[in-house]
Design a protein around this motif. Structure first.
Motif, PDB file in Angstrom:
ATOM      1  N   GLU A 190     -10.357 -16.789 -14.802  1.00  0.00           N
ATOM      2  CA  GLU A 190      -9.078 -17.000 -14.241  1.00  0.00           C
ATOM      3  C   GLU A 190      -8.374 -15.847 -14.238  1.00  0.00           C
ATOM      4  N   ARG A 191      -8.409 -15.093 -15.159  1.00  0.00           N
ATOM      5  CA  ARG A 191      -7.747 -13.943 -15.523  1.00  0.00           C
ATOM      6  C   ARG A 191      -8.254 -12.612 -14.648  1.00  0.00           C
ATOM      7  N   LEU A 192      -9.363 -12.559 -14.419  1.00  0.00           N
ATOM      8  CA  LEU A 192      -9.890 -11.453 -13.841  1.00  0.00           C
ATOM      9  C   LEU A 192      -9.972 -11.705 -12.209  1.00  0.00           C
ATOM     10  N   LYS A 193     -10.196 -12.756 -11.650  1.00  0.00           N
ATOM     11  CA  LYS A 193     -10.310 -12.911 -10.560  1.00  0.00           C
ATOM     12  C   LYS A 193      -9.435 -12.502  -9.387  1.00  0.00           C
ATOM     13  N   VAL A 194      -8.079 -12.522 -10.071  1.00  0.00           N
ATOM     14  CA  VAL A 194      -7.002 -12.078  -9.359  1.00  0.00           C
ATOM     15  C   VAL A 194      -6.910 -10.672  -8.785  1.00  0.00           C
ATOM     16  N   ASN A 195      -7.557  -9.819  -9.798  1.00  0.00           N
ATOM     17  CA  ASN A 195      -7.676  -8.382  -9.293  1.00  0.00           C
ATOM     18  C   ASN A 195      -9.437  -7.952  -8.731  1.00  0.00           C
ATOM     19  N   VAL A 205     -16.043  -4.286 -16.786  1.00  0.00           N
ATOM     20  CA  VAL A 205     -15.964  -3.546 -15.657  1.00  0.00           C
ATOM     21  C   VAL A 205     -15.090  -4.131 -14.973  1.00  0.00           C
ATOM     22  N   ALA A 206     -14.857  -5.348 -14.640  1.00  0.00           N
ATOM     23  CA  ALA A 206     -13.825  -5.975 -13.756  1.00  0.00           C
ATOM     24  C   ALA A 206     -12.472  -5.881 -14.409  1.00  0.00           C
ATOM     25  N   ALA A 207     -12.358  -5.912 -15.897  1.00  0.00           N
ATOM     26  CA  ALA A 207     -11.028  -5.794 -16.476  1.00  0.00           C
ATOM     27  C   ALA A 207     -10.620  -4.379 -16.109  1.00  0.00           C
ATOM     28  N   LEU A 208     -11.406  -3.299 -16.114  1.00  0.00           N
ATOM     29  CA  LEU A 208     -11.143  -1.998 -16.065  1.00  0.00           C
ATOM     30  C   LEU A 208     -10.684  -1.878 -14.528  1.00  0.00           C
ATOM     31  N   LYS A 209     -11.088  -2.385 -13.703  1.00  0.00           N
ATOM     32  CA  LYS A 209     -10.777  -2.457 -12.328  1.00  0.00           C
ATOM     33  C   LYS A 209      -9.556  -3.005 -12.179  1.00  0.00           C
ATOM     34  N   GLY A 210      -9.187  -4.155 -12.994  1.00  0.00           N
ATOM     35  CA  GLY A 210      -7.766  -5.023 -12.543  1.00  0.00           C
ATOM     36  C   GLY A 210      -6.806  -4.384 -13.585  1.00  0.00           C
ATOM     37  N   LYS A 211      -7.316  -3.883 -14.646  1.00  0.00           N
ATOM     38  CA  LYS A 211      -6.479  -3.187 -15.720  1.00  0.00           C
ATOM     39  C   LYS A 211      -5.794  -4.613 -16.465  1.00  0.00           C
ATOM     40  N   GLN A 212      -6.680  -5.393 -16.866  1.00  0.00           N
ATOM     41  CA  GLN A 212      -6.050  -6.577 -17.354  1.00  0.00           C
ATOM     42  C   GLN A 212      -6.323  -6.617 -18.977  1.00  0.00           C
TER      43      GLN A 212
END
Length: 227
Positions: free
Chosen positions: A76-81, A156-163
């Motif tokens: 839910e957190r990472l799918k936004v970005n 990697v997803a968190a890096l892309k989305g800066k979460q």
């Protein structure tokens, strides 16, 4: 949404606590007589069946349940970005949940069956028990490829989305890479993965509890027109 993030944070902290508890139990309290004969080993297992069953349930089944909550919260957190990477990471996360829970059920069923058989056929029971341990190690403990891929992809997803914070992201990448490298049967890699993932789980849990709001990096769509 904030409630799910906080629930995920609590789940992450509990995952770390389970890891630590397992290390302490097997490192400080568990004294399995590996050099004894089959009869003595099964006498020891029979005397400690309840506590070992509880440990297996906690290490695998409960861990898997908490992991499912954490996977949902992170998705839910990472799918936004990062929707595609988040979905891919979640696939490996769900597979890991199934493998971990299956390991716990196989361990407990196998333990009970082996102890029962050992009364009449101790050598055959020991063969079965060792086979069960090999199966459990193969799908839930001896290698951490699936879990490593989950951590690596979501980092990697968190890096892309800066979460997440940058340091937490790179720690997750390290944990994920080490997990994938456990395809090579070296115990030191499994130990590094376990210890580093404890730090990652605890850090992630604290971060999620303190940062419940999900950030979106998508620019708002501005519609202009003439009157």
């Amino acid at each position: 949404m904030n409630s799910l993030q906080k629930l995920g944070g609590i789940a992450a902290l509990l995952e770390g606590a389970i890891y630590i508890s397992a290390f302490v139990f097997f490192g400080a309290f568990w004294s399995y007589p590996a050099d004894a004969d089959s009869i003595q080993q099964f006498l020891f297992l029979a005397e400690n069946q309840i506590i070992l069953s509880v440990v297996y349930f906690t290490m695998y089944v409960l861990f898997g349940m908490l992991l499912a909550i954490l996977i949902l919260a992170l998705h839910e957190r990472l799918k936004v970005n990062s929707p595609i990477l988040s979905q891919l990471a979640s696939i490996f996360g769900v597979i890991w949940v199934g493998m971990v829970i299956a390991s716990g059920m196989i361990s407990n069923i196998g333990l009970a069956a082996s102890i029962e058989l050992s009364v009449k056929e101790p050598e055959q029971a020991m063969t079965i028990w060792r086979t069960i341990n090999y199966v459990v190690e193969g799908i839930g403990g001896g290698n951490e490829i699936v879990g490593g891929l989950w951590v690596l992809l979501l980092s990697v997803a968190a890096l892309k989305g800066k979460q997440f914070s940058t340091a937490l992201i790179y720690l997750g990448m390290f944990v994920g890479i080490v997990g994938v490298l456990t395809i090579y049967p070296a115990e030191v890699l499994t130990e590094i993965f376990g210890v580093s993932q404890i730090v990652w789980f605890v850090w992630l849990g604290v971060f999620m509890l303190n940062n419940g709001k999900i950030k979106s990096n998508k620019s708002p769509i501005v519609v202009s027109g003439r009157e």
